[in-house]
Design an enzyme around this catalytic site. Structure first.
Site, PDB file in Angstrom:
ATOM      1  N   SER A 131       0.860  -1.184   0.000  1.00  0.00           N
ATOM      2  CA  SER A 131       0.000   0.000   0.000  1.00  0.00           C
ATOM      3  C   SER A 131       0.890   1.226   0.000  1.00  0.00           C
ATOM      4  O   SER A 131       2.054   1.158   0.418  1.00  0.00           O
ATOM      5  CB  SER A 131      -0.890   0.004   1.250  1.00  0.00           C
ATOM      6  N   TYR A 144      -1.592  -0.112  10.726  1.00  0.00           N
ATOM      7  CA  TYR A 144      -1.642  -0.535   9.326  1.00  0.00           C
ATOM      8  C   TYR A 144      -0.388  -0.084   8.591  1.00  0.00           C
ATOM      9  O   TYR A 144       0.204  -0.863   7.824  1.00  0.00           O
ATOM     10  CB  TYR A 144      -2.888   0.050   8.662  1.00  0.00           C
TER      11      TYR A 144
END
Length: 247
Positions: A131, A144
């Site tokens: 990501s 995250y």
């Protein structure tokens, strides 16, 4: 003999789209995830997809999948996700543990289990779905971001350690993707709060957009390695810079 691609987290979102796309590219696809009923539905629609129940947080489950394969040419480590948006000071340790176990250790388990087959194929491809959160951190994303940074570090280390081996190591780092379930899971089931993430954003990325990028990198000639492919919607210039249209 057709090449075999294994896609984790294939029961929805980017994983499902990638399984469909690689099947269309001519691969025999092993679609692996926990929600077997969704995998069975996918396999019924696409004959070259084989459903396999998989929990990447279980070494036993990962080993069973690896033992069932006669070959593996492509591994797409897609299983992952985010939980919670609390600041680091108020984060729940169990949320961080869950994100680390799925995103990082799940990818590690799968990589260790299937790397021998990828090398043996003579032209293996390992794709790590990370990501932009693995490149730039942001408030409320501590756990995250930490997990995705760890995956990025794993990719970079693997590429160094495997130089000279017939395996390409590819990182796909998407920005804002409006895919099934991701934001809802992050907001602990609050669909209304999840929808606000994409409110007013013209054209966020879709799961098919990311699957298209994955398929393109995987199908390059064997001597071409796409180290890292970052993709964002046109409306997202950076993590904190998103264009929104107000009505």
């Amino acid at each position: 003999m057709k090449k075999t691609a294994v896609v984790t987290g294939a029961s929805s979102g980017i994983g499902e789209a990638t399984a469909r796309r690689l099947a269309a590219e001519g691969y025999d696809v092993v679609a692996a995830a926990r929600r077997r009923e969704r995998l069975d539905k996918l396999a019924a629609e696409v004959p070259s997809i084989t459903p396999v129940t998989l929990d990447v947080t279980s070494q036993e489950s990962v080993d069973a999948l690896a033992a069932s394969l006669s070959r593996c040419d492509v591994l797409v480590n897609n299983a992952g996700g985010a939980v919670g948006l609390e600041p680091v000071s108020g984060a729940l340790v169990e949320d961080w543990q869950r994100m680390y176990d799925i995103n990082v250790l799940g990818s590690l388990r799968m990589t260790q289990a299937l790397l021998p087959s990828l090398i043996a194929s003579g032209d293996g491809v390992l794709v790590m779905l990370t990501s932009t959160a693995g490149l730039v951190s942001y408030e409320g994303g501590g756990g995250y971001c930490a997990a995705k940074h760890a995956q990025t570090a794993m990719v970079e280390t693997l590429r160094l350690e495997l130089v000279g081996e017939p395996v390409r190591i590819i990182e796909i780092a998407p920005g804002m993707v409006q895919s099934e379930g991701f934001a809802v899971n992050r907001f602990r089931g609050d669909a209304e709060a999840a929808a606000k993430v994409y409110a007013g954003v013209p054209g966020p990325l879709t799961a098919d957009d990311v699957a298209d990028a994955i398929a393109w990198t995987v199908t390059r000639p064997a001597h071409v390695n796409v180290d890292r492919l970052v993709l964002r919607p046109r409306a997202q210039a950076a993590q904190h810079k998103v264009h929104r249209v107000t009505s």
